[in-house]
Design a protein around this motif. Sequence first.
Motif, PDB file in Angstrom:
ATOM      1  N   ARG A  46     -15.823  -8.275   6.220  1.00 10.04           N
ATOM      2  CA  ARG A  46     -15.095  -8.211   4.952  1.00 10.04           C
ATOM      3  C   ARG A  46     -15.988  -7.833   3.772  1.00 10.04           C
ATOM      4  O   ARG A  46     -15.478  -7.493   2.711  1.00 10.04           O
ATOM      5  N   THR A  72      -7.709  -2.021   9.317  1.00  9.40           N
ATOM      6  CA  THR A  72      -8.843  -2.867   8.982  1.00  9.40           C
ATOM      7  C   THR A  72      -8.502  -3.667   7.738  1.00  9.40           C
ATOM      8  O   THR A  72      -7.967  -3.112   6.779  1.00  9.40           O
ATOM      9  N   GLU A  73      -8.783  -4.966   7.755  1.00 11.86           N
ATOM     10  CA  GLU A  73      -8.592  -5.756   6.544  1.00 11.86           C
ATOM     11  C   GLU A  73      -9.489  -5.187   5.448  1.00 11.86           C
ATOM     12  O   GLU A  73     -10.521  -4.581   5.728  1.00 11.86           O
ATOM     13  N   TYR A  74      -9.084  -5.418   4.202  1.00 13.06           N
ATOM     14  CA  TYR A  74      -9.854  -4.853   3.092  1.00 13.06           C
ATOM     15  C   TYR A  74     -11.294  -5.351   3.136  1.00 13.06           C
ATOM     16  O   TYR A  74     -11.552  -6.535   3.354  1.00 13.06           O
ATOM     17  N   THR A 125      -6.480 -10.442  -1.617  1.00  9.55           N
ATOM     18  CA  THR A 125      -6.093  -9.275  -0.828  1.00  9.55           C
ATOM     19  C   THR A 125      -5.411  -9.709   0.466  1.00  9.55           C
ATOM     20  O   THR A 125      -4.395  -9.141   0.857  1.00  9.55           O
ATOM     21  N   SER A 126      -5.961 -10.718   1.123  1.00 11.77           N
ATOM     22  CA  SER A 126      -5.352 -11.222   2.356  1.00 11.77           C
ATOM     23  C   SER A 126      -3.958 -11.781   2.088  1.00 11.77           C
ATOM     24  O   SER A 126      -3.033 -11.550   2.864  1.00 11.77           O
ATOM     25  N   GLN A 129      -1.603  -8.812   1.516  1.00 10.03           N
ATOM     26  CA  GLN A 129      -1.306  -8.131   2.777  1.00 10.03           C
ATOM     27  C   GLN A 129      -0.311  -8.945   3.609  1.00 10.03           C
ATOM     28  O   GLN A 129       0.580  -8.392   4.234  1.00 10.03           O
ATOM     29  N   HIS A 130      -0.464 -10.256   3.598  1.00  5.76           N
ATOM     30  CA  HIS A 130       0.456 -11.116   4.340  1.00  5.76           C
ATOM     31  C   HIS A 130       1.864 -10.991   3.759  1.00  5.76           C
ATOM     32  O   HIS A 130       2.838 -10.838   4.501  1.00  5.76           O
TER      33      HIS A 130
END
Length: 189
Positions: A46, A72-74, A125-126, A129-130
Amino acid sequence: MEILIAEDDMISRKLLTTALKQFGHSVKAFDNGADAWAEFDVAPVRVIVSDWLMPGLDGLDFCRRVRKRMSTEYTYFILLTANAQGKDSYMEAMNAGIDDFLTKPLDRDQICMRLRVAERILRYTSAIQHLESMLPICSYCKKVRDDNNYWQQVETYLSNRMGTSFSHSVCPTCYTNKVKPEIDKIKKG
């Protein structure tokens, strides 16, 4: 946090690695952008701290690859530079996807503050995104609400968002419970 470092100067790399470990982070350090990218491509992290100027794959090209990698996660990307860069260079870096800048020689307090900001941004950010991954769907008609508060069929929504095509069919349960009784009515009737 797990942090990936790409720094071609051995002393800078060791100082950065030591500081990050003292702050409680897990560190993978590489002496060039190509090896760092190869590691990231296999096991994304991350946070990345990368030197700007390196032979081969420099920090900007490394960041561009990270930003283009799908699913890919940010990743928060901090770019290190020893030279004062001009406005155009910083704009190029921002356009490549760089999140933050640090100048050399490394200031431990500055990297610590930048990483606290990175943690906060990655947490938000997570969460975003969720939330974006959730589909508001009507429990009666199964229509989906889009960002403009417009309700549409699931098929249309997914087709517009992902270019997905659908072929329709009937599952065995629905055939038995819905279609067969209708066919039997028609035959009797």
